[in-house]
Design a protein around this motif. Structure first.
Motif, PDB file in Angstrom:
ATOM      1  N   GLY A 396       0.822  -1.201   0.000  1.00  0.00           N
ATOM      2  CA  GLY A 396       0.000   0.000   0.000  1.00  0.00           C
ATOM      3  C   GLY A 396       0.857   1.253   0.000  1.00  0.00           C
ATOM      4  N   PHE A 397       0.335   2.296  -0.588  1.00  0.00           N
ATOM      5  CA  PHE A 397       1.066   3.558  -0.716  1.00  0.00           C
ATOM      6  C   PHE A 397       1.159   4.231   0.659  1.00  0.00           C
ATOM      7  CE2 PHE A 397       0.945   8.168  -2.177  1.00  0.00           C
ATOM      8  CZ  PHE A 397       2.289   8.194  -2.485  1.00  0.00           C
ATOM      9  N   VAL A 398       2.385   4.553   1.085  1.00  0.00           N
ATOM     10  CA  VAL A 398       2.596   5.263   2.342  1.00  0.00           C
ATOM     11  C   VAL A 398       3.399   6.529   2.042  1.00  0.00           C
ATOM     12  CG1 VAL A 398       3.482   5.136   4.699  1.00  0.00           C
ATOM     13  CG2 VAL A 398       2.610   3.072   3.580  1.00  0.00           C
ATOM     14  N   MET A 399       2.765   7.674   2.228  1.00  0.00           N
ATOM     15  CA  MET A 399       3.435   8.942   1.961  1.00  0.00           C
ATOM     16  C   MET A 399       4.394   9.288   3.096  1.00  0.00           C
ATOM     17  SD  MET A 399       0.287  11.383   0.762  1.00  0.00           S
ATOM     18  CE  MET A 399      -0.796  10.941  -0.616  1.00  0.00           C
ATOM     19  N   SER A 400       5.429  10.036   2.760  1.00  0.00           N
ATOM     20  CA  SER A 400       6.269  10.615   3.804  1.00  0.00           C
ATOM     21  C   SER A 400       5.433  11.627   4.570  1.00  0.00           C
ATOM     22  CB  SER A 400       7.492  11.288   3.185  1.00  0.00           C
ATOM     23  OG  SER A 400       8.310  10.324   2.545  1.00  0.00           O
ATOM     24  N   SER A 401       5.567  11.618   5.867  1.00  0.00           N
ATOM     25  CA  SER A 401       4.741  12.517   6.680  1.00  0.00           C
ATOM     26  C   SER A 401       5.450  13.835   6.937  1.00  0.00           C
ATOM     27  CB  SER A 401       4.404  11.843   8.007  1.00  0.00           C
ATOM     28  OG  SER A 401       5.580  11.646   8.775  1.00  0.00           O
ATOM     29  N   ILE A 402       4.667  14.812   7.346  1.00  0.00           N
ATOM     30  CA  ILE A 402       5.200  16.104   7.757  1.00  0.00           C
ATOM     31  C   ILE A 402       5.057  16.155   9.270  1.00  0.00           C
ATOM     32  CG2 ILE A 402       5.022  18.606   7.529  1.00  0.00           C
ATOM     33  CD1 ILE A 402       3.657  18.128   4.824  1.00  0.00           C
ATOM     34  N   PRO A 403       6.147  15.936  10.018  1.00  0.00           N
ATOM     35  CA  PRO A 403       6.024  15.809  11.477  1.00  0.00           C
ATOM     36  C   PRO A 403       5.622  17.119  12.134  1.00  0.00           C
ATOM     37  CG  PRO A 403       8.326  15.887  10.825  1.00  0.00           C
ATOM     38  CD  PRO A 403       7.539  15.836   9.559  1.00  0.00           C
ATOM     39  N   GLY A 404       5.002  16.978  13.312  1.00  0.00           N
ATOM     40  CA  GLY A 404       4.641  18.167  14.069  1.00  0.00           C
ATOM     41  C   GLY A 404       3.413  17.939  14.920  1.00  0.00           C
ATOM     42  N   LEU A 405       3.058  18.974  15.668  1.00  0.00           N
ATOM     43  CA  LEU A 405       1.868  18.977  16.516  1.00  0.00           C
ATOM     44  C   LEU A 405       0.821  19.842  15.840  1.00  0.00           C
ATOM     45  CD1 LEU A 405       0.641  18.138  19.271  1.00  0.00           C
ATOM     46  CD2 LEU A 405       1.616  20.237  20.222  1.00  0.00           C
ATOM     47  N   TYR A 406      -0.371  19.283  15.600  1.00  0.00           N
ATOM     48  CA  TYR A 406      -1.381  19.954  14.782  1.00  0.00           C
ATOM     49  C   TYR A 406      -2.697  20.097  15.533  1.00  0.00           C
ATOM     50  CZ  TYR A 406       1.699  18.769  10.842  1.00  0.00           C
ATOM     51  OH  TYR A 406       2.761  18.641   9.997  1.00  0.00           O
ATOM     52  N   GLN A 407      -3.521  21.025  15.019  1.00  0.00           N
ATOM     53  CA  GLN A 407      -4.910  21.149  15.427  1.00  0.00           C
ATOM     54  C   GLN A 407      -5.808  20.877  14.226  1.00  0.00           C
ATOM     55  OE1 GLN A 407      -5.531  25.010  17.174  1.00  0.00           O
ATOM     56  NE2 GLN A 407      -4.709  24.392  19.150  1.00  0.00           N
ATOM     57  N   ASN A 408      -6.951  20.240  14.481  1.00  0.00           N
ATOM     58  CA  ASN A 408      -7.986  20.011  13.467  1.00  0.00           C
ATOM     59  C   ASN A 408      -7.439  19.333  12.202  1.00  0.00           C
ATOM     60  OD1 ASN A 408      -9.910  21.114  15.145  1.00  0.00           O
ATOM     61  ND2 ASN A 408      -9.674  23.178  14.308  1.00  0.00           N
ATOM     62  N   VAL A 409      -7.031  18.094  12.368  1.00  0.00           N
ATOM     63  CA  VAL A 409      -6.595  17.274  11.242  1.00  0.00           C
ATOM     64  C   VAL A 409      -7.784  16.460  10.744  1.00  0.00           C
ATOM     65  CG1 VAL A 409      -5.112  15.345  10.545  1.00  0.00           C
ATOM     66  CG2 VAL A 409      -4.199  17.175  11.990  1.00  0.00           C
ATOM     67  N   LEU A 410      -8.106  16.594   9.463  1.00  0.00           N
ATOM     68  CA  LEU A 410      -9.213  15.869   8.848  1.00  0.00           C
ATOM     69  C   LEU A 410      -8.684  14.552   8.287  1.00  0.00           C
ATOM     70  CD1 LEU A 410     -10.738  18.819   6.754  1.00  0.00           C
ATOM     71  CD2 LEU A 410     -11.048  18.316   9.187  1.00  0.00           C
ATOM     72  N   VAL A 411      -9.393  13.460   8.535  1.00  0.00           N
ATOM     73  CA  VAL A 411      -8.978  12.151   8.046  1.00  0.00           C
ATOM     74  C   VAL A 411     -10.009  11.647   7.037  1.00  0.00           C
ATOM     75  CG1 VAL A 411      -8.349   9.787   8.647  1.00  0.00           C
ATOM     76  CG2 VAL A 411      -7.869  11.641  10.252  1.00  0.00           C
ATOM     77  N   PHE A 412      -9.523  11.324   5.836  1.00  0.00           N
ATOM     78  CA  PHE A 412     -10.367  10.785   4.770  1.00  0.00           C
ATOM     79  C   PHE A 412      -9.924   9.355   4.480  1.00  0.00           C
ATOM     80  CE2 PHE A 412     -10.136  15.351   4.230  1.00  0.00           C
ATOM     81  CZ  PHE A 412     -11.470  15.706   4.078  1.00  0.00           C
ATOM     82  N   ASP A 413     -10.893   8.506   4.178  1.00  0.00           N
ATOM     83  CA  ASP A 413     -10.605   7.083   4.005  1.00  0.00           C
ATOM     84  C   ASP A 413     -11.374   6.564   2.798  1.00  0.00           C
ATOM     85  OD1 ASP A 413      -9.556   4.497   5.483  1.00  0.00           O
ATOM     86  OD2 ASP A 413     -11.601   4.082   4.856  1.00  0.00           O
ATOM     87  N   PHE A 414     -10.679   5.879   1.886  1.00  0.00           N
ATOM     88  CA  PHE A 414     -11.358   5.234   0.759  1.00  0.00           C
ATOM     89  C   PHE A 414     -12.121   4.011   1.262  1.00  0.00           C
ATOM     90  CE2 PHE A 414      -8.445   7.638  -1.934  1.00  0.00           C
ATOM     91  CZ  PHE A 414      -9.251   7.935  -3.032  1.00  0.00           C
ATOM     92  N   LYS A 415     -13.398   3.969   0.995  1.00  0.00           N
ATOM     93  CA  LYS A 415     -14.235   2.849   1.423  1.00  0.00           C
ATOM     94  C   LYS A 415     -13.894   1.610   0.598  1.00  0.00           C
ATOM     95  CE  LYS A 415     -19.132   1.537   1.670  1.00  0.00           C
ATOM     96  NZ  LYS A 415     -20.516   1.999   1.388  1.00  0.00           N
ATOM     97  N   SER A 416     -13.473   0.523   1.288  1.00  0.00           N
ATOM     98  CA  SER A 416     -13.144  -0.749   0.616  1.00  0.00           C
ATOM     99  C   SER A 416     -12.318  -0.484  -0.644  1.00  0.00           C
ATOM    100  CB  SER A 416     -14.428  -1.514   0.257  1.00  0.00           C
ATOM    101  OG  SER A 416     -15.185  -1.813   1.394  1.00  0.00           O
ATOM    102  N   LEU A 417     -11.160   0.142  -0.463  1.00  0.00           N
ATOM    103  CA  LEU A 417     -10.387   0.626  -1.609  1.00  0.00           C
ATOM    104  C   LEU A 417     -10.053  -0.465  -2.610  1.00  0.00           C
ATOM    105  CD1 LEU A 417      -8.824   2.831  -3.093  1.00  0.00           C
ATOM    106  CD2 LEU A 417      -6.848   2.320  -1.645  1.00  0.00           C
ATOM    107  N   TYR A 418      -9.449  -1.580  -2.152  1.00  0.00           N
ATOM    108  CA  TYR A 418      -9.008  -2.587  -3.117  1.00  0.00           C
ATOM    109  C   TYR A 418     -10.177  -3.274  -3.826  1.00  0.00           C
ATOM    110  CZ  TYR A 418      -4.184  -1.990  -1.511  1.00  0.00           C
ATOM    111  OH  TYR A 418      -2.940  -1.486  -1.219  1.00  0.00           O
ATOM    112  N   PRO A 419     -11.245  -3.688  -3.109  1.00  0.00           N
ATOM    113  CA  PRO A 419     -12.396  -4.215  -3.848  1.00  0.00           C
ATOM    114  C   PRO A 419     -12.979  -3.192  -4.835  1.00  0.00           C
ATOM    115  CG  PRO A 419     -12.562  -4.801  -1.534  1.00  0.00           C
ATOM    116  CD  PRO A 419     -11.427  -3.857  -1.647  1.00  0.00           C
ATOM    117  N   SER A 420     -12.978  -1.917  -4.457  1.00  0.00           N
ATOM    118  CA  SER A 420     -13.513  -0.889  -5.353  1.00  0.00           C
ATOM    119  C   SER A 420     -12.641  -0.708  -6.584  1.00  0.00           C
ATOM    120  CB  SER A 420     -13.632   0.441  -4.597  1.00  0.00           C
ATOM    121  OG  SER A 420     -14.520   0.330  -3.516  1.00  0.00           O
TER     122      SER A 420
END
Length: 780
Positions: A396-420
């Protein structure tokens, strides 16, 4: 005279009898479990050898032209044999003459059921014998019978000192009994006493026959309880007649990893640990004591690494307490199964895929049961087993992250990505093959062929798997609307297994182009989604397989509203891109999963680069850790507790420096001694660790060395067992009880357990561990 009945398939078996195949299907009916013998069974396989190259006068073998083609687009010959011996001889003959064989390893009973779309519930007609226990010349079709299972929770107690059986406990709806070897009979309805093991085993066999359980359940049931009973039966000359009508069971080991399988005619054995793992449950430890505490808020009456000594003492001195301990384990297992509906989940998987009831895993079998009948209907046979070297697909694709302490991070998720992806881009074993056989002109490309990766193309007109996933997806949506959580979850498990099956060389349909066309398409989709998000003012700080973590540049906006709006826009982009790319209907769906009001992404230890698969966040007041020490069972309880408290303070905008210093002071003062026990699972037998011996292996070796000196059998010889250990000044020692909490190496725990966690956040507060430790030294 033929009699018609309905029932549910429990077990299936094939053997050779007098030069013919005997297929036995054990089916639970309203009256009890019966043995059903389908009429005139043959063993089947296919070959690309023409009939002229095959022996045409071999008695018991029939070779005929089939209507099928191989994946090489060549016609194949059907070979049918009356016996398993002839089947093997014909396979050997064909291979010896340089031809290929197809589907030669499919067992006759599995092919019989698969081709008739028979999974669990059945209807059958057959001629009963005088006892109505066996039905011959039977014909079977799918049915709708729903059984009421007779489930027995089974647990044994053994003497470690003598390697003998002490008791067998049984708990069921209307059964609560312990069979015990003892010289001191006890007057109690639930205890049956026997003078020796052989008498106990013979009585237990009679008891099983009389009350006829359908399903045995337990904890490490097959690998320990049934395997030990089987071992004692053979040692004492007792035939293990635990099947229907007194048929013998077969307990076997498949490899050197300590995995055992049970084949019991007419009965099923289900292990709780295995079912939990297949069901996607995660526990710090899968021990019965730990799982029952988490699920039931209850536990074993005795626990700890040396509880066998107390068990043997109770067996000698307090038989009632001994039996209570034995039956409590049975009760815990029964309640866990009932609460988590584990048998219902397994039956649902059987109903959906037709895997054998006793097979809790079986991703490859599930796939083949669903795929092969559709493949045959399309006029093709499955490919021969590949002898090419295995090529792993990109993960699976894993992006390099941007480290740090954050506020209000939105998380999006592909529903059943591989079957889709499979469904949208027509990724399919047959479609890959037929695309290669089609002309490569421009018209053919645009009208029928969908590009894949590694040179693969897919023919949308011959794709089986996308249609199968569509059927499962629709069934899952229906199950959700009807609040059928078990069915919905079972379908999810099946759909998500397809990618792993296509990427595994234990599946006959494996091809590097298939799995890579799924994962590499996933890489592309995450990269495109990242670009679309950034075009709309978002900043993607991390991405992993099917998820994206996003911050927005509008600090005053409602993050929930922003997330929902952005999600709709990205899904519209996906639909438009799929249409432009290859006139595809998008079945891809991005979901807005959650908002982390506070979020921390660490760096890789000792580097400035952001880490992967490791973060901490707070969502709706809940602390969530991924990959960090607080979520890992191989770190000490102190480390996990320390990290949780640390982030509670940080996310509440408190400076944690004082807390870190206080923790170190209390650790050195002995306040946390009971939180310093490591635990780690042995992944393989102890003897297989020859070169590198990590601390838990050294601790396990010390345990077995001590046991050998006492004349006791080893505890870790088969692996797959959790080891508990400590660091004293002298080094690693196994942990047995609190008397071992002496001379602890506190500096080891500071360096290995506290410092790594603290160092990840101290730069945010413009200090480091060296500074904090030197301050403490100066104060002292």
């Amino acid at each position: 005279m033929f009699v018609e009945k309905q029932g549910y398939l429990l077990t299936r078996h094939t053997r050779e009898m007098a030069g013919h195949i005997e297929m036995s299907l054990f089916i639970k009916t309203k009256e009890g479990t019966v043995k059903v013998l389908p009429d005139k069974q043959l063993s089947v396989f296919f070959t690309d050898a023409p009939i002229s190259e095959l022996p045409n006068e071999m008695v018991g073998v029939e070779c005929s032209v089939s209507q099928f083609c191989s994946f090489d687009n060549n016609p194949v010959t059907l070979i049918q044999s009356q016996s398993l011996t002839l089947h093997k001889q014909m396979i050997s003959f064909v291979k010896k003459n340089g031809f290929s064989v197809f589907e030669e390893d499919i067992k006759p009973h599995n092919r019989y059921l698969m081709e008739r779309n028979i999974r669990g519930a059945v209807r059958f007609i057959g001629i009963p014998d005088s006892s109505n226990q066996t039905y011959s010349q039977a014909r079977i079709i799918a049915g709708d019978y729903q059984p009421d299972w007779n489930v027995w929770s089974l647990d044994i107690e053994t003497s470690v000192t003598h390697n003998t059986l002490l008791s067998i406990g049984i708990m069921a709806k209307d059964q609560r009994v312990a069979f015990v070897v003892t010289d001191s009979p006890v007057e109690a309805d639930i205890i049956q006493c026997f003078s020796d093991e052989k008498s106990l085993l013979l009585a237990f066999i009679r008891y099983v026959k009389m009350h006829s359980p359908d399903i045995f359940i337990g904890w490490n049931l097959i690998g320990f309880d049934l395997q030990f009973i089987d071992q004692r039966c053979h040692a004492l000359g007792v035939r293990p007649a635990f099947g229907i009508n007194g048929e013998s069971w077969n307990i076997r080991s498949s490899d050197n990893q300590g995995r055992y399988f049970a084949s019991i005619p007419g009965r099923v054995a289900l292990d709780g640990i295995t079912l939990l793992r297949v069901g996607g449950y995660h526990f710090e430890s899968f021990s019965l004591n730990n799982v029952s505490k988490e699920i039931l808020d209850d536990g074993k009456l005795l626990h700890g690494v040396e509880r066998w000594q107390e068990i043997e003492r109770l067996h000698r001195e307090d038989l009632n307490a001994f039996v209570a301990y034995n039956l409590q384990d049975c009760d815990l297992v029964l309640r866990i199964f009932e609460k988590l509906k584990l048998i219902e989940l397994q039956q649902t998987r059987v109903d959906l895929t037709g895997i054998p009831f006793e097979q809790p895993g079986g991703s490859v079998a599930s796939f083949e049961n669903l795929y092969l009948p559709r493949l045959h209907k399309a006029g093709w046979v499955a490919p021969a087993w590949s002898e090419d070297d295995f090529v792993a697909s990109p993960g699976g694709f894993v992006m390099s992250s941007i480290p740090g302490l954050y506020q209000n991070v939105l998380v999006f998720d592909f529903k059943s990505l591989y079957p889709s992806i499979i469904r949208t881009f027509f990724i399919d074993p047959l479609a890959r093959v037929t695309a290669a056989h089609k002309p490569s002109g421009e018209g053919a490309q645009t009208s029928s062929i969908v590009p894949g990766f590694l040179g693969a193309h897919f023919d949308r007109q011959n794709a089986i798997l996308p249609e199968l996933i569509a059927e499962l997806a629709h069934a899952r949506e229906k199950a959700k609307k009807e609040n059928n959580d078990i069915l919905s979850y079972a379908i999810k498990i099946i759909m998500n297994s397809f990618y792993g099956v296509l990427g595994s060389n234990v599946c006959r349909f494996y091809h590097a182009e298939l799995a890579s066309s799924i994962t590499m398409r996933g890489h592309e989709l995450l990269a495109r989604a990242k670009g679309w998000i950034e075009e709309r003012g978002g900043r993607v700080i991390y991405g992993d397989t099917d998820s994206l973590f996003v911050t927005m540049n509008d600090p005053l906006a409602d993050p929930q509203v922003l997330g929902e709006k952005l999600c709709c826009e990205i899904n519209q982009c996906l639909q438009e891109w799929c249409s432009d790319y290859a006139q595809l209907e998008s079945h891809l769906e991005l979901e807005f999963e959650r908002v982390y009001d506070r979020f921390f992404m660490p760096t890789i230890r000792g580097q400035e680069e952001g880490s992967k698969k490791r973060y901490a966040g707070r969502s709706k007041g809940e602390l969530i850790f991924k990959g960090l020490e607080a979520a890992r069972s191989d770190w000490t309880p102190l480390a996990r507790q320390f990290q949780r408290t640390l982030f509670e303070k940080i996310f509440n905008d408190e400076n944690p420096v004082t807390y870190i210093q206080e923790t170190i002071l209390k650790l050195r003062s002995g306040d946390y001694d009971e939180l310093l026990v490591y635990s780690k699972q042995l992944s393989r037998p102890l003897a297989s660790y020859t070169k590198n011996k990590p601390p838990h292996v050294r601790a396990a070796a010390l345990v077995d060395q001590k046991r050998a000196e006492l004349g006791q059998p080893p505890e870790f010889d088969k692996g797959r067992k959790r080891v508990y250990y400590l660091y004293q000044i002298s080094g690693v020692i196994p942990y047995e009880n609190n008397s071992d909490l002496i001379n602890l190496d506190y500096e080891h725990y500071i360096e290995k357990q506290i410092e790594p966690i603290a160092e990840s956040i101290l730069p945010l507060f413009h200090t480091d561990m060296d500074s904090l430790l030197s301050q403490q030294i100066s104060l002292l």
